[in-house]
Design a protein around this motif. Structure first.
Motif, PDB file in Angstrom:
ATOM      1  N   ASN A 200       0.838  -1.240   0.155  1.00  0.00           N
ATOM      2  CA  ASN A 200       0.075   0.010   0.203  1.00  0.00           C
ATOM      3  C   ASN A 200       0.871   1.271   0.049  1.00  0.00           C
ATOM      4  N   ASP A 202       0.123   4.351  -1.178  1.00  0.00           N
ATOM      5  CA  ASP A 202      -0.539   5.752  -0.947  1.00  0.00           C
ATOM      6  C   ASP A 202      -0.173   6.749  -2.153  1.00  0.00           C
ATOM      7  N   ASP A 205       5.447   7.801  -5.317  1.00  0.00           N
ATOM      8  CA  ASP A 205       5.366   7.208  -6.712  1.00  0.00           C
ATOM      9  C   ASP A 205       6.800   7.029  -7.277  1.00  0.00           C
ATOM     10  N   ARG A 226       6.166  -5.890 -11.501  1.00  0.00           N
ATOM     11  CA  ARG A 226       5.281  -4.731 -11.721  1.00  0.00           C
ATOM     12  C   ARG A 226       6.331  -3.440 -12.101  1.00  0.00           C
ATOM     13  N   PRO A 245       4.243   1.749  -9.588  1.00  0.00           N
ATOM     14  CA  PRO A 245       3.280   1.432 -10.232  1.00  0.00           C
ATOM     15  C   PRO A 245       2.333   2.514  -9.869  1.00  0.00           C
ATOM     16  N   PRO A 246       1.374   2.664 -10.652  1.00  0.00           N
ATOM     17  CA  PRO A 246       0.389   3.882 -10.348  1.00  0.00           C
ATOM     18  C   PRO A 246      -0.628   3.484  -9.362  1.00  0.00           C
ATOM     19  N   GLU A 247      -0.992   2.204  -9.216  1.00  0.00           N
ATOM     20  CA  GLU A 247      -2.081   1.975  -8.166  1.00  0.00           C
ATOM     21  C   GLU A 247      -1.534   2.021  -6.820  1.00  0.00           C
ATOM     22  N   PRO A 248      -2.699   2.769  -6.110  1.00  0.00           N
ATOM     23  CA  PRO A 248      -2.329   2.702  -4.696  1.00  0.00           C
ATOM     24  C   PRO A 248      -1.812   1.617  -3.766  1.00  0.00           C
ATOM     25  N   PHE A 250      -0.356  -2.493  -5.025  1.00  0.00           N
ATOM     26  CA  PHE A 250      -0.069  -3.163  -6.023  1.00  0.00           C
ATOM     27  C   PHE A 250       0.528  -4.523  -5.410  1.00  0.00           C
ATOM     28  N   THR A 297      -7.946  -5.120   1.439  1.00  0.00           N
ATOM     29  CA  THR A 297      -8.333  -3.547   1.548  1.00  0.00           C
ATOM     30  C   THR A 297      -7.173  -2.856   2.395  1.00  0.00           C
ATOM     31  N   LYS A 298      -7.176  -1.587   2.148  1.00  0.00           N
ATOM     32  CA  LYS A 298      -6.279  -0.637   2.602  1.00  0.00           C
ATOM     33  C   LYS A 298      -6.111  -0.861   4.039  1.00  0.00           C
TER      34      LYS A 298
END
Length: 466
Positions: A200, A202, A205, A226, A245-248, A250, A297-298
């Motif tokens: 996670n 967040d 980046d 990834r 990776p762009p997803e919060p 991955f 989940t987060k």
């Protein structure tokens, strides 16, 4: 005399009739709760309550006390005023509906960390002849089964929810939202173990890495990086990203393959996720738990991360930061230039055999010696054949002491020794501006071993400069 006695008898009779009437009305009130007998933590159920009130009118209230982690919301109010506050659900009527039986419904959301028996019994209170009376439901238990997606160390019994569920999660500072969780490794069809790491990140980046130390007897192969760079050396799995990776959230995956077939071991893995935030290096432990990477989940990741020990399971020991003087350099204006890796100038000069032997001796005399700690050098060029270092680079207006090293099949030539990344960056710009070497770049080392600049910044807690 007789008249007074008659009056007293009439009063006693009236009181008896009134008491009998009140008892009849009170006993006529009944509450029935309809709800599932069991549910799984993290789910939502609907509860139906039938209030058999008879001819009762006026003010009334239905109230249920819930433990922490259980939230009630209205479904069918039956003209009541609904509220849920301080773990208490209330439905209030200023004037009850005329029906002899009124039905109310509400939904219960069960926290995913709970387990145990939840009592759904409530209390129906009403006013009769200016007196407050109440009817309490019989005990009605809802069995909460633990959620299979929550680490068992985080599960709380409903009886302890008041203390444990509201306690701050340990080792999570305010605002911390980065977590790394390793799904418990599981066996694949070809006798390997699959290891999934769920991150996670967040808003992080750039510039991050995962380090996992696996026990002897296993080798690792990448399954899904990834976009990261995967390596496996000295029993250490490593992923490095210039850009995450762009997803919060991955997942990266690798497989552990037993060196000896038939090895049946549950390996103990220690891991750390490191990243740059506001030019500072931060790290969190990789915590192992029974999760499903597809549905986790987060909040679940953060809760599992909270169970990590306060001491970090450092995979590579921290190195001493040795301050050394930077090579002198003139003050030159900094120019903007990309710092991404690209093919470098190769030295491919052809020479007679005797000349090459002389250059090989020169190569050995100028060999780069390892230093302690994290440091940086400016690489000038690389080639497969040795050159006369002093003569070649003086023609390029390089006045510094050029040192050579063999790395990944190349002979690499570099100058300087800088503890501070910015000093190396600035001297690289000086080389660009004062010599024909236009593709010089900064190389990083840790105790004499080549590492990426991003790794060096994270290990030494140095600031990145473009």
């Amino acid at each position: 005399m007789i008249t007074g006695l008659i009056k007293q008898m009439i009063i006693l009779v009236n009181m008896a009739v009134l008491l009998l009437f009140n008892t009849f009305i009170y006993q006529d009130i009944a509450v029935k709760v309809n709800a599932p007998s069991s549910t799984v933590a993290g789910s939502t159920i609907e509860v139906e309550v039938q209030i058999h009130k008879g001819a009762l009118k006026g003010f009334a209230r239905y109230q249920v006390e819930f433990p922490n982690g259980v939230i009630a919301t209205p479904v069918e109010r039956a003209f009541s005023d609904f509220s849920f506050q301080d773990n208490t659900m209330k439905m209030i009527w200023l004037n009850l509906p005329p029906e002899e039986v009124i039905t109310i419904r509400y939904a219960l959301k069960i926290n995913e960390r709970l387990k145990g028996d939840l009592d759904l019994a409530g209390t129906f209170s009403f006013i009769e002849n200016n007196q407050r009376k109440q009817s309490t439901d019989p005990k009605n238990l809802l069995a909460i089964q633990p959620s299979p997606s929550i680490d068992e160390r985080l599960i709380v019994d409903v009886r302890d929810a008041g203390q444990k569920l509201t306690a701050p999660l340990p080792h999570l500072t305010a605002g911390q939202v980065v977590a790394a969780v390793r799904q418990t490794p599981y066996a694949g069809a070809d006798n390997h173990l699959t290891v999934n790491l769920v991150i996670n990140k967040d808003q992080i980046d750039k510039y991050a890495k995962i380090e996992e130390l696996v026990p002897a007897g296993f080798r690792a192969e990448n399954m899904d990086s990834r976009g990261g760079i995967f390596t496996f050396r000295n029993q250490e799995v490593k992923y490095i990203w210039m850009n995450l990776p762009p997803e919060p959230i991955f997942t990266v995956s690798y497989k552990l393959i037993p060196v000896e077939p038939g090895t049946a071991v549950s390996p103990q893995i220690a891991g750390v996720f490191s990243y740059l935030e506001n030019d500072m290096t931060k790290s969190v432990n990789v915590v192992q738990g029974n999760i499903n990477p597809q549905t986790v989940t987060k909040s679940e990741l953060l809760a599992i991360a909270a169970s990590a020990p306060s001491e970090f399971a450092v995979v590579t020991p921290p190195v001493a930061q040795v301050t050394r003087p930077a090579a002198p350099r003139p003050e030159t204006p900094t120019t903007t230039r990309p710092v991404t890796e690209r093919p470098r100038t190769q030295l491919t000069t052809a020479r007679p055999a005797e000349r090459q032997r002389v250059d090989a001796r020169t190569q050995l005399m100028n060999q780069l010696e390892p230093e302690s700690g994290v440091y940086y050098r400016v690489q000038l060029a690389a080639g497969h054949k040795p050159v006369n270092v002093n003569r070649y680079f003086k023609r390029l207006n390089i006045q510094d002491d050029v040192r050579t090293e063999i790395h990944e099949g190349w002979i690499k030539y570099s100058i300087g020794s800088y503890y501070d990344y910015k000093a190396a960056r600035d001297y690289r710009v000086h080389i660009w501006n004062t010599t024909p070497v236009k593709d010089a770049f900064v190389a990083a080392y840790n105790n004499g071993n080549r590492i990426t600049v991003q790794e060096a910044l994270m290990i030494a807690n140095h600031k990145w400069y473009r």
